[in-house]
Design an enzyme around this catalytic site. Structure first.
Site, short mmCIF file in Angstrom:
data_model
loop_
_atom_site.label_atom_id
_atom_site.label_comp_id
_atom_site.label_asym_id
_atom_site.label_seq_id
_atom_site.Cartn_x
_atom_site.Cartn_y
_atom_site.Cartn_z
N CYS A 8 0.90 -1.15 -0.10
CA CYS A 8 -0.06 0.05 0.05
C CYS A 8 0.97 1.44 -0.01
O CYS A 8 1.89 1.18 -0.48
CB CYS A 8 -0.88 -0.16 1.37
SG CYS A 8 -0.15 -0.23 2.88
N ASN A 11 2.22 1.53 4.48
CA ASN A 11 2.37 0.04 5.09
C ASN A 11 2.11 0.14 6.59
O ASN A 11 2.79 -0.41 7.49
CB ASN A 11 3.83 -0.29 4.90
CG ASN A 11 4.05 -1.67 5.29
OD1 ASN A 11 5.35 -2.06 6.11
ND2 ASN A 11 3.43 -2.62 5.42
N CYS A 13 -1.65 0.86 7.36
CA CYS A 13 -2.93 0.47 7.39
C CYS A 13 -3.52 -0.82 6.57
O CYS A 13 -4.01 -1.73 7.33
CB CYS A 13 -3.93 1.74 6.94
SG CYS A 13 -3.92 3.33 7.92
N ARG A 14 -3.47 -0.78 5.28
CA ARG A 14 -4.08 -1.66 4.68
C ARG A 14 -3.16 -3.02 4.24
O ARG A 14 -3.68 -3.97 4.53
CB ARG A 14 -4.61 -1.01 2.91
CG ARG A 14 -5.67 -0.23 3.17
CD ARG A 14 -5.80 0.59 1.90
NE ARG A 14 -4.62 1.66 1.59
CZ ARG A 14 -4.23 2.27 0.62
NH1 ARG A 14 -5.30 2.08 -0.65
NH2 ARG A 14 -3.12 2.95 0.56
N SER A 15 -1.77 -2.70 4.09
CA SER A 15 -1.03 -4.02 3.54
C SER A 15 -0.88 -4.88 5.00
O SER A 15 -0.79 -5.99 4.54
CB SER A 15 -0.18 -3.34 2.78
OG SER A 15 0.86 -2.64 3.63
N ASP A 117 -8.39 3.71 0.78
CA ASP A 117 -7.49 4.14 1.84
C ASP A 117 -8.24 4.69 3.21
O ASP A 117 -8.98 5.49 3.03
CB ASP A 117 -6.69 5.39 1.39
CG ASP A 117 -5.63 5.73 2.31
OD1 ASP A 117 -5.63 5.29 3.68
OD2 ASP A 117 -4.92 6.44 1.89
#
Ligand code: 4NP
Length: 149
Positions: A8, A11, A13-15, A117
């Site tokens: 993401c 690195n 939140c999402r990944s 995001d």
């Protein structure tokens, strides 16, 4: 058996959410799993507390230190799964031609599209990210385990 890198922007939140979900799958035992950001502003930080909270609630928490994508990641991993189209185009620009086939969107099994995001939004955005990634990873895990999907 698979070696997969989730990517993401930050690195945090999402990944790391995707990494936590996959690490908790029994099929992924022995797989190489990591996550990284196209930007390095948050390098060394833990996951965002809102990601940590969702992962903890699902029993999927793990120790995370953010890092940026490096040139070594392209040969090292079998798949690099981007969270959104911006992340994917950043990776495409940096990836050597011989590894371009490893790059795709994490939500490709759901028809593509972005994992939104959640950084500037509320906690419900993090639950949505978890739900999307769980559904996509169900399919990825079947594929990487050798079953048709
Ligand atoms: P991520 O979310 O890419 O899912 O880790 C973000 C984290 C930090 C920022 C943006 C998105 N930021 O602007 O600092």
């Amino acid at each position: 058996m698979a070696a997969v890198l989730f990517v993401c922007l930050g690195n945090i939140c999402r990944s790391p959410m995707a990494e936590g979900i996959l690490r908790a799958r029994p099929e992924a035992k022995g797989w190489t799993i990591d996550s990284a950001g196209t930007a390095g502003h948050h390098a060394g930080e833990h996951a965002d507390p809102r990601t940590e909270r969702v992962l903890r609630r699902h029993g999927q928490q793990f120790a995370h230190a953010a890092r940026a994508v490096t040139a070594d990641d392209f040969p090292r991993y079998d798949m690099l799964l981007a969270m959104d189209a911006d992340n994917l185009s950043d990776l495409r620009r940096r990836c050597p031609a011989g590894h371009q086939h490893k790059l795709t969107l994490a939500l490709e099994p759901l028809g593509g599209g972005d994992v939104p995001d959640p950084y500037y939004g509320g906690p419900e955005g993090f639950d949505h990210v978890h739900d999307l990634l769980t559904r996509a990873l169900d399919v990825w895990v079947q594929r990487w385990s050798g079953d048709a999907a």
